[in-house]
Design an enzyme around this catalytic site. Sequence first.
Site, mmCIF file in Angstrom:
data_model
loop_
_atom_site.group_PDB
_atom_site.id
_atom_site.type_symbol
_atom_site.label_atom_id
_atom_site.label_comp_id
_atom_site.label_asym_id
_atom_site.label_seq_id
_atom_site.Cartn_x
_atom_site.Cartn_y
_atom_site.Cartn_z
ATOM 1 N N HIS A 1 18.306 6.947 -21.420
ATOM 2 C CA HIS A 1 18.556 5.675 -22.090
ATOM 3 C C HIS A 1 17.633 4.592 -21.566
ATOM 4 C CE1 HIS A 1 22.761 6.357 -23.970
ATOM 5 N NE2 HIS A 1 21.776 6.683 -24.754
ATOM 6 N N GLU B 1 10.043 21.738 -46.170
ATOM 7 C CA GLU B 1 9.835 22.073 -44.757
ATOM 8 C C GLU B 1 9.539 23.556 -44.555
ATOM 9 O OE1 GLU B 1 12.745 19.521 -42.204
ATOM 10 O OE2 GLU B 1 13.870 20.245 -43.931
ATOM 11 N N ASN C 1 7.074 18.314 -39.507
ATOM 12 C CA ASN C 1 7.422 18.888 -38.196
ATOM 13 C C ASN C 1 7.817 20.349 -38.380
ATOM 14 O OD1 ASN C 1 7.180 16.225 -37.479
ATOM 15 N ND2 ASN C 1 9.378 15.860 -37.299
ATOM 16 N N CYS D 1 7.699 12.524 -44.118
ATOM 17 C CA CYS D 1 8.521 11.867 -43.100
ATOM 18 C C CYS D 1 8.453 12.559 -41.738
ATOM 19 C CB CYS D 1 9.976 11.773 -43.567
ATOM 20 S SG CYS D 1 10.742 13.380 -43.807
HETATM 21 C C1 PEP Z 1 10.527 17.393 -40.256
HETATM 22 O O1 PEP Z 1 10.817 18.587 -40.103
HETATM 23 O O2 PEP Z 1 9.338 16.982 -40.381
HETATM 24 C C2 PEP Z 1 11.581 16.375 -40.269
HETATM 25 C C3 PEP Z 1 11.314 15.119 -40.561
HETATM 26 O O3 PEP Z 1 12.840 16.779 -39.935
HETATM 27 P P1 PEP Z 1 13.339 16.979 -38.407
HETATM 28 O O4 PEP Z 1 12.220 16.504 -37.514
HETATM 29 O O5 PEP Z 1 14.572 16.185 -38.285
HETATM 30 O O6 PEP Z 1 13.549 18.434 -38.358
HETATM 31 MG MG MG Z 2 12.885 19.188 -40.243
#
Ligand code: PEP
Ligand code: MG
Length: 570
Positions: A195, A433, A456, A504
Amino acid sequence: MTALVLSGISASKGIGIGRARVIVAGSPEVPEYLLEGDQIGPEIERYRQAVAFARTELADVAQRVRGQLATELREFIDAHLLMLEDDMLAEGPLEYIRSRSCNAEWALKQTRDGLIAAFTAMDDEYLRSRVDDVDHVVARIQSALAQRKDRDHLGEDRLDDAVVVADDLSPSEVADLAERGVRALITETGGALSHCSILCRALGMPYIAGIRQASEMINEGMLLIVDADRGITLIDPDGERLGRYRDRQQEQQRRHQRLEALRGEAAVTSDGTPIRLWANGESEKEVDLAISYGAVGIGLYRTEFLFMGRAEPPEEDEQYEHFRAALEHLEGRPLTLRTLDVGADKQAPLGQDPNEPNPALGLRGIRLSLRFPHLLKTQLRAVLRAHQHGPIRLLLPMLSRVSEIRAARELLAQCAEELELDASDIPIGGMIEVPAAALLVDQFLRHLDFLSIGTNDLIQYTLAIDRTNQALGSLHDPLHPAVLKLIARVIECGDAQGKSVSLCGEMAGEPRYTGLLLALGLRDFSMHPRVLLEVKEVLRSADITELGKLRQSLLQAEEAEQLEALLPLS
Ligand code: PEP
Ligand code: MG
């Protein structure tokens, strides 16, 4: 002359230069003794009073700190207050006092050791890091029992130009030190997820954690350069180094001012194409931050964080209140709520097998929600109710087949019917994804209103690289030609069907990739609010027409290195 260099974990970036103020307290001995029968009642009362005192002390800290700092600190104070109210700390030690006839300090220590053992055994790195919080709260009660004031040794003076070196710091101490002008922090313990680190990042305070022998190597008054960008501290640097670091520090300040000036400016490319900058967030605080940085709305709200770190999932009402509060803070801007994405690196006990052999390829995201439909239904009911207070867009994670979209839509329709509410104006989007989703994007789009590319995971699943395996870190490569091909394809298909496509994953918030993503046709970016201005700076000087001409060549690259020849990526 060369300076002595200590290295640790870069927990909050930036450069701080100042004189050391060493406040390592060491852990005081915890007294242990047995009580007579008639002393038990008063000892219980003494413990209760210490908890009450700790609570008042925390509330006082919250009162003392004002402005932006107060907003940042509220979340931590609330978390610590909750711990003080929770039975495990408020009542647990009382059981020890009664059953073992031991003093309150010892009873608290036993309770603490039990809790720490339980937390440390957890798989989740974030939850493991909550050990710090237990220790901060316990230290506060121990101080109250010993009738010591909160970190007496810090005094009340201003600490301008000081670098504080401590064994450990609680969030309220960090806030206090920031108010008093401290330039940077070094602690012997802690990590990037504590934190204290989160708060330092929010405050822009340079902070290096985990320099184990800091207090032995650093004496009061020594000149220090804290280079938290690289995780190193220079002790008594020579004049030349000091000069170089002061220049770097000034350059950072100038850059900071340049970026701040962009807050009110439009996110438009140099040749006039508007770009939508969204923010990722999972708390009211981040929603406020998103607005202050000029985000058009929340492009990704990870609802799974509501489910983590607790034994029971949140009820419909709790989720509803949470979403409603976020919407109220957004004042009419859209909130993109991603349905529960538990599994893999984000675990919560929801009925799945905790010993799943390969969790990244297991029951996660939409699969888990459809396996346990009551979970998704509870969430969808909360969403439908919250939608009465502001615009929600619903986002489905980890899609790999069209039937998952159909099933989620059916559950939403059922919930709407039960609640007699209208779901027709809630756009339903899908996370891209998994390579299967990117390949079938045309079919997916027939059933979806918008798309969000989660790089990601898309990188993880396209390249077969576990995103949590640090040893493979550099192979989790956003510039891999296969990844770029999939991103380009998703954007192209979305455009062709007139549906918006955002990105994102972390890649969206990396300014060095902004030009590349614009060249691939991306117009909606969603990122952590703090990087929004950096991305805005890059896109405002980008020329979409020129970038568009590079698209084909970028997609022909055989190796990531070849991209660099076409456009700068560092
Ligand atoms: C991603 O996979 O890019 C994503 C935004 O989701 P998370 O990072 O929460 O898996
Ligand atoms: Mg993801």
